[in-house]
Design an enzyme around this catalytic site. Sequence first.
Site, short mmCIF file in Angstrom:
data_model
loop_
_atom_site.label_atom_id
_atom_site.label_comp_id
_atom_site.label_asym_id
_atom_site.label_seq_id
_atom_site.Cartn_x
_atom_site.Cartn_y
_atom_site.Cartn_z
N GLU A 122 0.85 -1.20 0.00
CA GLU A 122 0.00 0.00 0.00
C GLU A 122 0.88 1.23 0.00
OE1 GLU A 122 -2.47 0.21 3.48
OE2 GLU A 122 -3.69 -1.50 2.89
N ARG B 259 -16.60 -8.29 14.75
CA ARG B 259 -16.93 -8.61 16.15
C ARG B 259 -17.40 -7.35 16.86
NH1 ARG B 259 -11.23 -7.55 16.05
NH2 ARG B 259 -10.97 -5.53 17.10
C1 MV4 Z 1 -1.21 2.47 7.47
C2 MV4 Z 1 -0.61 3.70 7.83
C3 MV4 Z 1 -0.22 4.52 6.80
N1 MV4 Z 1 -0.39 4.14 5.51
N2 MV4 Z 1 -1.37 2.13 6.18
C4 MV4 Z 1 -2.68 -0.17 10.10
C5 MV4 Z 1 -3.21 -0.82 11.26
C6 MV4 Z 1 -2.73 -0.06 12.36
N3 MV4 Z 1 -3.11 -0.32 13.64
C7 MV4 Z 1 -1.80 0.93 11.92
N4 MV4 Z 1 -1.94 0.98 10.57
C8 MV4 Z 1 -1.47 1.90 9.71
N5 MV4 Z 1 -1.62 1.60 8.41
C9 MV4 Z 1 -0.95 2.96 5.24
N6 MV4 Z 1 -1.11 2.60 3.95
C10 MV4 Z 1 -0.43 4.01 9.16
C11 MV4 Z 1 -0.84 3.11 10.11
C12 MV4 Z 1 -0.58 3.48 11.48
C13 MV4 Z 1 -1.58 3.91 12.34
C14 MV4 Z 1 -2.91 3.97 11.94
C15 MV4 Z 1 -3.88 4.38 12.82
C16 MV4 Z 1 -3.55 4.76 14.10
C17 MV4 Z 1 -2.24 4.70 14.53
C18 MV4 Z 1 -1.24 4.27 13.67
C19 MV4 Z 1 0.08 4.22 14.10
C20 MV4 Z 1 1.05 3.79 13.25
C21 MV4 Z 1 0.72 3.42 11.94
#
Ligand code: MV4
Length: 505
Positions: free
Chosen positions: A200, A293
Site C-alpha cells: 500500500e 466482532r
Molecule cells: C497504514 C498507515 C499509513 N499508511 N497504512 C494499520 C493498522 C494499524 N493499527 C496501523 N496501521 C497503519 N496503516 C498505510 N497505507 C499508518 C498506520 C498506522 C496507524 C494507523 C492508525 C492509528 C495509529 C497508527 C500508528 C502507526 C501506523
Amino acid sequence: MFRKVLIANRGEIAVRIIRGCRELGIKSVAIYSEADAESVHVRAADEAVCVGPASSSQSYLNIEAIIAAATSVNAEAIHPGYGFLAENADFARAVTAAGLTFIGPSADAMDLMGSKTSARRVAVEAGVPIVPGTVEEITSFEEARKTAEKFGYPVMLKAAAGGGGKGMRLVTSSDELNSSFTAAQAEAAAAFGEAAVYLEKAVERPRHIEIQIFADTHGNVVHLGERECSIQRRHQKVIEECPSPIDDPDLRQRMGDAAVKIGQTVNYTGAGTIEFLLSDTTREFYFLEMNTRLQVEHPVTELVTGFDLVREQFRVAAGEPLSFTQDDVRWVGHAIECRIYAEDPANNFFPSPGTITYLREPSGPGVRVDSGVANLSEVSIHYDPMIAKLAVWGRTRDEAIERLRRALDEYQVAGITTTLPFFREVARDEEFVAGKLDTGFIARFNERRVEVEPPPEQNDLAMIAAALHYSRYEQPVFVQGGAQVSDGRWKMAGRTAGLRRWRKS
Ligand code: MV4
C-alpha cells in the site's frame, strides 16, 4: 430470544455480555480457566464451566472444550466477545456444526474480511475507496519493486493474513525494499503461517476513524457513526472517542454510507466495524480493514447513540429485526474511553501483574466503568493486561474531558501499577484538549512530557515472572527504521490457535 447463552471469554467483556443477558432474561454461562476460578466474570454469571488450565491455548482458545461446555449445560448460543476466538471462522463453523448459534456474522463473511487482500477486493466491489496499492499478494521482489515505483515511496508492506498493524513495514526508499520484502514475508509466515504480503502507499499522519455498522437477517444494514481511535501505542488503541473531534456530519454520512455498502456487499449480519484511514489535510478516507466482532471501544458509541449493542447482537442472532432504523439514529453529546491496563507507564508500559489490594472505581454523572476486576482480584500474567475501561459522556467534548479528569482522579488502584497516571496527563494535554489527534500523537506527547511519576515499589518475584512472560510473548514486528515493536500479541492468538487440533477431529 435465547434461553441460555455461553460466553466464550473472560474479564470485562464477559461481564458486559452477562449484563446484557440479565436484562433480556437469558441465563448466562461463563467459561473459565483454572487461573480464573475466583474471577469477577465467573461470579457474575448464572453458571460457570472450567474449560482447562491457565494457558489460553488450553482454555479460552480450546474450541472442543468450549463447545463441549456449551453442550453440557444445554446452552443454545455462544457469544465470543472480542479477542480469543471472536474472529476465528473455523470456531464459528464448529459452533454451528454442533447445533448452536454463533453470535456474530457468518463464517463466510468472516473469511472474506479476514484476509486483507480479499477485504480490499470487497471494498472495490462496493465502490469504497481503498488505500492505493495492490489487491493481490505480491510474490516476487521484482513485482514489489515495480509496484512500489508505480505508487511512489513511502510504501507499506502488510501481511495479507494480518490485521491491527501486525506484520507491517514502512519502506521509504528502493534501497530498503529488498530486505524489507524478504523480512515482511518471513514475519508474516512466522506470525500467521502464511507468507503472503501486499503493498500500500503510505498515508502520512493519518487519523484512524472507524464506523460501527449493524445488520440483521431481514436485510437491514445501518451505521452508528464513527469512533476516532487515532491515539494508539504499538498499534493498540489507548483512547477512543465518539464522535471524532473533527465532528463533520457530512464526512460521517459519507463514511457511514461507505461502511453500509461494504456490509451489504458481504451479506453481513450482527455488529461489525469498518476501519478507515483519514487524511487530515484532504479529508479523504480509505478503507483499511473490517473487524467482524463487537469491539473493545463499543461503549462510546452506546453512550452517544443510546443503543445497547450487545442487546442488538442477541436480537439479530435470534433472527429478530434490529430494534431501530437508520433514521432513528441520533448522536447526542460526546464520549471518551480510556483503556485501563495493568502496565507501568513509567517503565515502557511493562506488564504489572499482582493482587489488587485496594480498588475504588469512579461513578457519578456521565461516568461508566466496564471492569473485569474487584478488590483482591489477581491480575495474572496469562492474559491481556487490560483490567477495565473508563468511559465518560458530556454534552460537549470539553464537558466530557472535565468529567474524564474528575473520574480519573477518583479512580484508585493499589497493589498493581496501572496506566491511570498516564491518562491523567493526557487528559490535561494541550493537543489532546484541542483534538489534534493523528497517529503521531503519542510520540509528540512523550516528547512534551516533562516529568514521569517515579515507579512504585514492586514485588521482585512478580516483576521477574512478568519479564519472563513478556519476553516469551513478545512478537517482534519491524516498522520504521528497523525499530522493534510488539503489537496485538494477545489479540491475534485466536485467529490461528486451536485450529490444527480442531481440523484433525
Ligand atoms: C497504514 C498507515 C499509513 N499508511 N497504512 C494499520 C493498522 C494499524 N493499527 C496501523 N496501521 C497503519 N496503516 C498505510 N497505507 C499508518 C498506520 C498506522 C496507524 C494507523 C492508525 C492509528 C495509529 C497508527 C500508528 C502507526 C501506523
